[in-house]
Scaffold this motif. Structure first.
Motif, PDB file in Angstrom:
ATOM      1  N   ILE A  83     106.853   6.642  37.705  1.00 60.61           N
ATOM      2  CA  ILE A  83     106.413   5.261  37.877  1.00 60.61           C
ATOM      3  C   ILE A  83     106.631   4.555  36.550  1.00 60.61           C
ATOM      4  CG2 ILE A  83     104.452   3.751  38.364  1.00 60.61           C
ATOM      5  CD1 ILE A  83     105.423   5.314  40.788  1.00 60.61           C
ATOM      6  N   GLY A 105     108.199   3.163  41.615  1.00 56.85           N
ATOM      7  CA  GLY A 105     107.256   2.051  41.597  1.00 56.85           C
ATOM      8  C   GLY A 105     107.018   1.574  40.187  1.00 56.85           C
ATOM      9  N   TRP A 135     110.107   0.819  46.702  1.00 55.02           N
ATOM     10  CA  TRP A 135     109.116   1.074  45.657  1.00 55.02           C
ATOM     11  C   TRP A 135     107.764   0.488  46.062  1.00 55.02           C
ATOM     12  CZ3 TRP A 135     111.131   0.186  39.991  1.00 55.02           C
ATOM     13  CH2 TRP A 135     112.236   1.023  39.757  1.00 55.02           C
ATOM     14  N   HIS A 136     106.751   0.793  45.247  1.00 53.73           N
ATOM     15  CA  HIS A 136     105.413   0.259  45.473  1.00 53.73           C
ATOM     16  C   HIS A 136     104.823  -0.246  44.160  1.00 53.73           C
ATOM     17  CE1 HIS A 136     104.740   4.561  44.472  1.00 53.73           C
ATOM     18  NE2 HIS A 136     103.707   4.090  43.777  1.00 53.73           N
ATOM     19  N   GLN A 138     101.659  -0.124  41.642  1.00 51.36           N
ATOM     20  CA  GLN A 138     100.539   0.728  41.268  1.00 51.36           C
ATOM     21  C   GLN A 138      99.624  -0.091  40.363  1.00 51.36           C
ATOM     22  OE1 GLN A 138     101.456   4.785  40.194  1.00 51.36           O
ATOM     23  NE2 GLN A 138      99.768   4.860  38.734  1.00 51.36           N
ATOM     24  N   THR A 158     105.043  -5.144  49.121  1.00 53.52           N
ATOM     25  CA  THR A 158     105.231  -3.689  49.072  1.00 53.52           C
ATOM     26  C   THR A 158     103.876  -3.001  49.219  1.00 53.52           C
ATOM     27  OG1 THR A 158     104.844  -3.453  46.699  1.00 53.52           O
ATOM     28  CG2 THR A 158     107.080  -4.061  47.393  1.00 53.52           C
TER      29      THR A 158
END
Length: 279
Positions: A83, A105, A135-136, A138, A158
């Motif tokens: 990440i 992410g 992706w995300h 965080q 996302t």
């Protein structure tokens, strides 16, 4: 009793520091570790604990220079992911390059000790650009953000992963407003939570009896959107550093069935981080 982990178990939250001689710490870093925590030490720890997969979260001590995390993934490309920390004006070519290198992410810190906060609208604009990569976001921050930023986070294009049980205060109990705010976010199926950091939210110390009920409830109610990590090497930790084996053994307390542990440690990380899609 030592917990036996399922095959493919993932440590979904840890860091690498340096080595500083190869990957210098950022000149404007909000903290610099007292000693390096290189990839070799992380590999050895995960291997000893039976954690076959891993997600390396870029540390604030390296700022936007993601090379240390990238290097840790490069040596174990099938089983390690990362990440990133990135400026919101990063170009699309760099996003694609990091995706090919195993990043999945971008983390944004909203903790006071980690410096200036990125405007949430800028965060969402970046998320729209990396959404096609799968992706995300965080999010790591003070518990108040679960209320303050919730309306904006619900507009994320996302998935959103909340770090460390939302950094709530375990001494305040399940009914506290901060944890209830987290539960409301989790009612939206785009939200995930890391049931890591019991050692950070406890007010009693190990074995974190005050923190276990929060993690246990999240696993029970949102079992398909929880992941676990040990947070090694525990940067900016206020109390005594946890025993790594004890953290693993406590997984059985918060995920008491084999099915729950399989989801927490294997199936959910596979979905979120897409292991085995690189050679």
């Amino acid at each position: 009793m030592t917990t036996t982990l399922p095959s493919g178990a993932c440590n979904a939250h840890c860091h690498v520091f340096g080595p500083g001689a190869r990957f210098p710490y950022a000149a404007d870093a909000t903290f610099v570790p007292a000693e390096d925590a290189p990839k070799e030490a992380l590999y050895a720890l995960n291997d000893r604990l039976g954690l076959e997969r891993c997600v390396v979260v870029q540390s604030a001590c390296h700022g936007f220079d993601n090379r240390a995390a990238e290097d840790a993934v490069a040596a174990r490309p099938s089983t390690y992911r990362a990440i990133a920390l990135l400026p919101t004006d990063v170009d699309d070519a760099e996003l694609k390059r990091l995706d090919a290198a195993g990043f999945r992410g971008v983390r944004f810190n909203f903790m006071g000790h980690l410096g200036r906060h990125t405007p949430i609208e800028d965060v969402l604009s970046l998320a729209a650009r990396f959404a096609p990569l799968g992706w995300h976001l965080q999010i790591h921050g003070d518990p108040a953000l679960l209320t303050d930023l919730a309306p904006a986070l619900r507009r994320s294009p996302t998935p959103v992963v909340i770090d460390h049980i939302g950094r709530i205060d375990a001494s305040q109990g399940i009914d506290q407003p901060d944890f209830q705010a987290l539960l409301r976010l989790m009612s939206d199926e785009r939200f995930w939570v890391k049931v890591s950091g019991m050692d950070r939210i406890t007010r009693l110390g190990p074995p974190y009896a005050d923190a276990q009920p929060f993690a246990r409830m999240l696993v029970a109610e949102f079992g398909d959107r929880v992941v676990w990590g040990n947070d090694w090497p525990h940067p900016n930790h206020a109390g005594p550093l946890p025993d790594e084996q004890q953290l693993v053994d406590l997984i059985a307390e918060v995920a008491p069935t084999q099915a729950a542990r399989q989801a927490l440690l294997v199936r959910n990380p596979q979905q979120l981080y897409r292991f085995e899609d690189r050679t």
